[in-house]
Structure formats: structure tokens, C-alpha cells
Design a protein around this motif. Structure first.
Motif, PDB file in Angstrom:
ATOM      1  N   ARG A 110       0.839  -1.192   0.000  1.00  0.00           N
ATOM      2  CA  ARG A 110       0.000   0.000   0.000  1.00  0.00           C
ATOM      3  C   ARG A 110       0.869   1.236   0.000  1.00  0.00           C
ATOM      4  O   ARG A 110       1.749   1.424   0.824  1.00  0.00           O
ATOM      5  N   ARG A 111       0.642   2.099  -0.939  1.00  0.00           N
ATOM      6  CA  ARG A 111       1.324   3.386  -1.003  1.00  0.00           C
ATOM      7  C   ARG A 111       0.264   4.471  -0.980  1.00  0.00           C
ATOM      8  O   ARG A 111      -0.848   4.286  -1.456  1.00  0.00           O
ATOM      9  N   SER A 112       0.600   5.613  -0.452  1.00  0.00           N
ATOM     10  CA  SER A 112      -0.374   6.696  -0.422  1.00  0.00           C
ATOM     11  C   SER A 112      -0.714   7.123  -1.843  1.00  0.00           C
ATOM     12  O   SER A 112       0.095   7.017  -2.752  1.00  0.00           O
ATOM     13  N   ILE A 113      -1.917   7.609  -2.026  1.00  0.00           N
ATOM     14  CA  ILE A 113      -2.383   7.997  -3.352  1.00  0.00           C
ATOM     15  C   ILE A 113      -1.899   9.406  -3.657  1.00  0.00           C
ATOM     16  O   ILE A 113      -2.170  10.347  -2.932  1.00  0.00           O
ATOM     17  N   LYS A 114      -1.181   9.533  -4.751  1.00  0.00           N
ATOM     18  CA  LYS A 114      -0.670  10.857  -5.111  1.00  0.00           C
ATOM     19  C   LYS A 114      -1.820  11.737  -5.601  1.00  0.00           C
ATOM     20  O   LYS A 114      -2.521  11.390  -6.535  1.00  0.00           O
ATOM     21  N   HIS A 115      -1.974  12.854  -4.948  1.00  0.00           N
ATOM     22  CA  HIS A 115      -3.039  13.802  -5.303  1.00  0.00           C
ATOM     23  C   HIS A 115      -2.334  15.065  -5.767  1.00  0.00           C
ATOM     24  O   HIS A 115      -2.135  15.998  -5.020  1.00  0.00           O
ATOM     25  N   ALA A 132      -5.090   4.766   7.663  1.00  0.00           N
ATOM     26  CA  ALA A 132      -3.980   4.123   6.959  1.00  0.00           C
ATOM     27  C   ALA A 132      -2.713   4.144   7.809  1.00  0.00           C
ATOM     28  O   ALA A 132      -1.979   3.149   7.879  1.00  0.00           O
ATOM     29  N   ILE A 133      -2.459   5.266   8.449  1.00  0.00           N
ATOM     30  CA  ILE A 133      -1.267   5.382   9.299  1.00  0.00           C
ATOM     31  C   ILE A 133      -1.361   4.411  10.471  1.00  0.00           C
ATOM     32  O   ILE A 133      -0.397   3.710  10.804  1.00  0.00           O
ATOM     33  N   ILE A 149      -6.965  -0.326   2.464  1.00  0.00           N
ATOM     34  CA  ILE A 149      -6.940  -0.676   3.886  1.00  0.00           C
ATOM     35  C   ILE A 149      -7.861  -1.862   4.141  1.00  0.00           C
ATOM     36  O   ILE A 149      -7.501  -2.810   4.855  1.00  0.00           O
ATOM     37  N   LEU A 150      -9.053  -1.835   3.553  1.00  0.00           N
ATOM     38  CA  LEU A 150      -9.998  -2.935   3.735  1.00  0.00           C
ATOM     39  C   LEU A 150      -9.449  -4.234   3.150  1.00  0.00           C
ATOM     40  O   LEU A 150      -9.639  -5.313   3.726  1.00  0.00           O
TER      41      LEU A 150
END
Length: 684
Positions: free
Chosen positions: A8-13, A260-261, A357-358
Motif C-alpha cells: 500500500r502506497r499513499s495515493i498521489k493527489h 492508513a497510518i 486498507i480494507l
């Protein structure tokens, strides 16, 4: 079947805000021609001017040139702007420093690879010096401290842009390579990032979101940063406070990022002194996160797609000529349509992260965490079944004669009862499952024949992929439960799911070829494989299903897609009372195996095809075994294929691909035993 996992990587916005002052006359993203070197050099030279006003003007102008196109960026980089801009991070003039940070942020936003050069040029050192200055200014704002002078007033006015750009650069470096995160850890940046989440209602949301995304990346499989959380248990409490501070959909992306964290640091949460020693911390963590994650899924992507198309066609949206993305002109407010499209991007980013996450929660049992499949742990060691022994033909009699072996059927019944009462499973089956189907269903913008809103289309495709991955992991979890009760008690949902998967695959396959399309198709087939295993004899097969899967195999060049198709055909072939379908599939699989020698079949696919045979034709009592396996001469064909399988295994490099070689070795051993077994099976 192995469980589908993904890091899982954070979604780049990636919005692209320019610095606080933009050079007059230069418009972002609308330059029609690449400037010539003689036009660019004077601007670059002004970065070193003794006049701070000229240095600030040059940094702002370069920021706009960066956004003008790849050709201009290449020219600027060839003239050495990168070291010059990094040098300006220590400029004694605040305007120059802030414009330089904004320019560096814009550069890495359009060219993420440049983050590696940032690191190699030691950008973290001047950024580390800048960090306490940003912290002090923000503290003064939040505490309503008296303004000391005009310079302090200017710093407060621009600090949010500076903080966002600063965080974005750090985040981009962290995304570029895991090894860079070690250096970022030394900046002691965790408390800085968490503080934005805790005061999300007092800071611009764009800065809070950047902080949350950055911290999500930094806490992803980062042992060093876990130690910092262990040493500061108040960090965990601060994160939980964020979850309880807002209700419903208020600050929903901030809350999902916080989820997520917390999931990333769940081992620390479990050991945190804030919990009692015997407290089921991870179980309670799941219970606390699930309502937030479930609420975040309540978004109508079909309506969003239609309204996005209307907004893009309204004439009130400024597009970047190179990328087609929204790039509003500097100093001009966003139109209502542009605001709406940005809100769609943010909500889709929220959906993607929630679904990731789910999906992780579905797989927690693999790591011994609190999932619905670890209910036997609650029975106590004296009651739990011992699954450490592998039962095979050599020890099966010994196993059943062992008086110390427990009654596994009773244990399974207790286990099944505990699993059914698990609140995580209840949430998935009653609330989350319908969301997954809805969010995986393509919209009119997901795979368009003509590009309308590229970033939204890509975000929708990724949302579908994440929903399918979560669905797949849910199905795999249900397959691991001995009774497989979901497939029986929710049979109608499971059967409808099978048809929905095929219909969705047909819709996606009709779209123009793209990487996003192919990835979603592969995810769909993965779900079919898992669902077919659970449905077994109840698979609602239609005449076109098997030809469609076989055709997709032939059309695909993806090894994983082919592996999943072979896996999906297995449960279909094992259905009783449909000898013709078994024959169709059996011949297809034997043809795949016949191509091993010519390298037309990859080792990965060959191993799955061999495993197919061992499962499907394991018993001569199956109604299709004699008319297909025996009368079709499969045994003789396997004897002919055996040398090719040996050669395939031999050339599979154990050092380069240990897992594949191990599976290939096992498949070869089983093939030799299978040939012997089938040769003697009907003589017994």
C-alpha cells in the motif's frame, strides 16, 4: 491459490500550486513554443543576481517555464537549474526561498523521477534547516501570538504554501525509494506531520492532506519510524483523537489517511502502553476503523463521472495542453466546475485508500493479526487444532490412529461459530460487499474511447482495481473458512457475483486497449478464480463463459493473466454432470502443456496447468475422468510432456526466482507421482 497482495502506497493527489508570487505575463501551461536557450539563460542567470527581487522573479518565472512542457523542462535541466534552485533554499531573502521551494515542488510534481536527483544533491539538509522555521510560524498562528513585525506578518501569510510545498518534496523523495526514507527519518518529521492532522479544522485542507499522505508513505513498512512511535506513545493517542474529532463525512480523507497510518503502525499500536496487556488492541483497532472506512465508500461514482463530463464540456475549465489536466491560470480563482473536478479527484483518492486498507484487513490473518480467520486463536492452545503436520499418503493412517489428535470436526465447528460472530466479517458481508460491487462497476469515463478528463479516468480505473482487489481478498478469506458458509448462505449474492464479473469483463474488454484496462481485466479474472473455488458445483456457467476465458488467454501476453485464467478454469472443470465442458477445458490445458518444450508456455503458467490436472483428475470416480482423461489419452500425453517439464525446471534459475523454482520442482515431483498414480488407479 496465493492471496493477492500489494504494497500500500499513499495515493498521489498532485495539484500544482505555484509559489505565492508569479511572474507577470507568464501563464501556466499555455506557452505554445519551446523557448530558445538564449531566452532561458538570462532567467537562469538572474537566480544568482545580487538583487533579491530579481532572484525571486527568476525562481517564479522558472516555475512557470517548468509547467510549459517537457521540452522546456529538459532545456532548463540541461542548463543546471537544479543545483541553483537547491542553493537558493539557503537564501537570506524569504521571498527567494519560498519561490524556490515552490518551483522545486512543481518540478517534482510533473517529473517524479527528479526526486532521486534531489536526494543525491542533499536537498534534505537545507530543508532540515527550514523545518523549525515553518513550525515556529505555524505555532504562532495557531496560538494567536502577537505579530512581531512586518516580516513576521509576511511569513504568516505565505507559510501554508511553504509548508505544503515542503511536505510535498519530502513525500516525493520518500515515494522515490525506500532507502531515502532512512534519511527522512533523521529529520524528526513525524510530530510535525501528525500535528497537521490534529488541527485539521484550523489549517488549509490541502496542507493537512499532504501531511497525511506523506506520513502514510513514511510509515509503510518502516521499522525505524516504528521505533519513534514506540518512544512517543502520545503519537498513537493523537491519531486516535483525530478519528474521534470529526463525524460522518467531515474531513473524510483526513480520517481515512489517519486510518492508513494506524494500520501501518498496528504492531506499535498493539504494544503501546496506552493498551492493557491483555487487551485485544488489533481487534479493537479494526472495530474503530471499519465504520469510518465504510462511510467513506458511500460515493456515487456513476453520477460523478457524468457531472465531470458536463464540467469538462462547460467551457469553464482550463486544460494543460500537454497533459490535458486542469491547470487554472495563476491569480485567477477556480471556477465552480474546476472546484467540482478537484473534489471528485479527492473523493476517488479517498476511495482508493479506503479500499486498500480494507483489502489489508482481509489478509491480516496471514501475519497473525486480528482477522476473521484467526478465531481459533481465541480457543486457547489446548483447544486449537494442530495444523503443523502435513497429511499425505505416507502418514494418513498414522494420523488417524494417533489418539492425541483432536476431533477436528468439533474444533472446526467451534471455529466456524467464532468466525460468524466476528464484527469484521459481519461488516464485510452486510455493508462493504455491496459497495465493492458498485465501486468496481465501470462508468462512462472509466475507459473512454475519447479522452475527456484523463486524471479522472485514471482515478476511476484505479478505484475499480482497488475494489476488485478487496473483493478478491474477501472471497479468498471466505474460502479459507472450513465450512465456506458465505458461499452457501449467501448463494444468491455469490451467483449474481459470477455473472456480474463476466458482464463487467465484457464491458471492460470492449474499451480501447490500455494498461489500466488490462489491469482491471486481470483483477476481474482473479475474482472469478476465488469465487469459482467457493461456488464449486454451483457455478452458474453459461455456454459463452469457457470460450471467453480461453479466448482471453490466447489474446493476453500477460503471464499473470494467463495463470489466473488457468486457475479460474479449474473449479469450472471440476463440476459434475458436464462432461463436454470438462473435455473442452481439459484439451485446452493439455495444449498449453504441449507448448512447454517450444517455450510457448511460461514456467508460471505451466506450473498452474499441472496443478490443474492434479486437482481436476485426482479421482477416477469423477464422471468426467474416464470419458475425458482416459479416453482422451491424457496419460500418454503427460508421459510425452514429462521431458519438457524436466528441462523447464532445470533452466528455471533458483537464484533469480527461488519461489518459482520451488513450485516448479514440486510440480515436477507431483507429475512423476501423478503419472504413476493414474496408471495404476483403475487396477486397484
Amino acid at each position: 491459490m496465493g492471496k493477492q497482495t500489494h504494497k500500500r502506497r499513499s495515493i498521489k493527489h498532485r495539484a500544482n500550486p505555484i509559489g505565492s508570487r508569479v511572474a507577470a505575463g507568464v501563464q501556466q501551461g499555455v506557452m505554445e513554443e519551446v523557448p530558445q536557450p538564449e531566452q532561458v539563460l538570462p532567467v537562469i542567470q538572474k537566480l544568482s543576481s545580487p538583487d533579491s527581487t530579481e532572484r525571486a522573479w527568476a525562481a517564479a518565472c522558472i516555475s512557470n517555464l517548468i509547467m510549459a512542457g517537457a521540452g522546456t523542462r529538459k532545456l532548463l535541466l540541461s542548463k543546471g537549474i537544479l543545483p541553483k534552485l537547491i542553493e537558493r533554499l539557503t537564501d537570506d531573502n524569504r521571498d527567494v526561498l519560498e519561490e524556490s521551494v515552490g518551483t522545486l515542488r512543481n518540478l517534482v510534481s510533473v517529473d517524479p523521477v527528479i526526486a532521486k536527483e534531489y536526494y543525491s544533491r542533499d536537498i534534505l539538509t537545507p530543508l532540515g534547516t527550514l523545518l523549525p522555521q515553518i513550525i515556529q510560524t505555524i505555532d504562532n498562528i495557531l496560538n494567536n501570538a502577537p505579530v512581531a513585525d512586518e516580516a513576521e506578518q509576511d511569513r504568516r501569510r505565505t507559510v501554508w504554501d511553504l509548508a505544503e510545498n515542503f511536505i510535498y518534496i519530502i513525500w516525493s523523495i520518500g515515494e522515490a525509494s525506500d532507502k531515502y526514507i532512512t534519511a527522512i527519518n533523521r529529520m524528526n518529521i513525524v510530530s510535525f506531520l501528525i500535528s497537521f492532522l490534529t488541527v485539521a479544522d484550523q489549517c488549509p485542507s490541502r496542507v493537512v492532506i499532504a501531511a497525511g499522505q506523506c506520513l502514510t508513505t513514511l510509515t509503510d513498512d518502516n521499522q525505524e519510524i516504528y521505533l519513534e512511535f514506540q518512544n512517543h506513545p502520545e503519537y498513537v493517542r493523537m491519531l486516535f483523537d483525530v478519528l474521534s474529532k470529526f463525524d460522518g463525512t467531515e474531513k473524510i480523507l483526513v480520517r481515512v489517511l489517519t486510518c492508513a497510518i494506524l494500520m501501518n503502525i498496528r504492531d506499535v499500536v498493539q504494544m503501546s502502553s496506552s493498551w492493557d496487556e491483555d487487551f485485544d488492541a488489533l481487534g479493537e483497532l479494526n472495530k474503530k476503523l471499519l465504520p469510518i472506512l465504510t462511510t467513506s465508500l458511500d460515493y456515487d461514482i456513476q453520477t460523478a463521472a457524468e457531472q465531470t463530463k458536463a464540467a469538462m464540456n462547460s467551457g469553464h475549465v482550463t486544460k494543460h495542453e500537454e497533459t490535458g489536466e486542469i491547470t487554472p491560470r495563476p491569480k485567477q480563482p477556480l471556477s465552480d466546475e474546476e472546484k467540482y473536478i478537484h473534489s471528485v479527484e479527492e473523493r476517488l483518492a479517498t476511495l482508493q485508500l479506503s479500499l486498500e486498507i480494507l483489502a489489508d484487513i482481509c489478509l491480516q490473518d496471514e501475519s497473525g493479526d486480528d482477522g476473521w480467520e484467526d478465531a481459533d486463536m481465541d480457543m486457547g492452545e489446548e483447544d486449537a487444532p494442530d495444523n503443523t503436520d502435513v497429511i499425505n499418503e505416507d502418514n494418513i493412517d498414522e494420523f488417524f490412529q494417533d489418539t492425541s489428535a483432536i476431533d477436528e470436526s468439533n474444533a472446526a465447528a467451534v471455529n466456524d461459530s467464532l468466525i460468524r460472530s466476528n464484527p469484521v466479517l459481519h461488516a464485510f458481508t452486510t455493508e462493504i460487499f455491496p459497495h465493492l460491487i458498485r465501486l468496481a462497476t465501470p462508468t462512462s469515463l472509466s475507459f473512454p474511447h475519447e479522452e475527456v478528463a484523463p486524471s479522472i479516468s485514471q482515478a476511476l480505473a484505479l478505484t475499480h482495481q482497488r475494489a476488485l482487489e478487496c473483493f478478491n481478498n474477501f472471497l479468498l478469506g471466505m474460502n479459507e473458512i472450513p465450512s465456506k458458509f458465505w458461499f452457501k448462505e449467501q448463494k444468491s449474492d455469490a451467483i449474481q457475483g459470477w455473472r456480474w464479473l463476466f458482464n463487467t469483463a465484457n464491458t471492460v474488454a470492449a474499451a480501447p486497449q490500455s494498461e489500466d484496462r488490462d489491469t482491471v481485466l486481470e483483477s476481474i479474472v482473479g475474482c472469478m478464480w476465488a469465487l469459482g473455488r467457493g461456488l464449486g458445483q454451483d457455478i452458474p456457467l453459461e455456454p459463452s463463459d469457457v470460450p471467453a476465458l480461453c479466448g482471453a488467454y490466447e489474446a493476453s501476453s500477460s503471464t499473470m493473466m494467463r495463470v489466473k485464467i488457468v486457475g479460474c478454469l479449474g473449479p469450472i472443470a471440476m463440476r459434475r454432470g458436464d462432461i463436454e465442458t470438462n473435455k473442452h477445458i481439459g484439451v485446452f490445458i493439455m495444449n498449453i502443456l504441449s507448448q512447454i518444450g517450444s517455450h510457448g508456455t511460461s514456467p508460471e503458467v505451466a506450473v498452474e496447468a499441472l496443478n490443474f490436472l492434479y486437482d481436476v483428475y485426482s479421482d477416477c470416480a469423477f464422471d468426467y475422468d474416464d470419458p475425458v482423461f482416459v479416453q482422451g489419452g491424457f496419460l500418454a500425453q503427460l508421459r510425452q510432456i514429462l521431458p519438457s517439464v524436466r528441462s523447464m525446471v532445470k533452466i528455471t534459475d533458483r537464484r533469480k526466482n527461488f519461489d518459482l523454482r520451488s513450485r516448479a520442482d514440486e510440480a515436477l515431483t507431483n507429475l512423476v507421482a501423478f503419472i504413476k498414480y493414474k496408471a495404476n488407479e483403475r487396477r486397484l
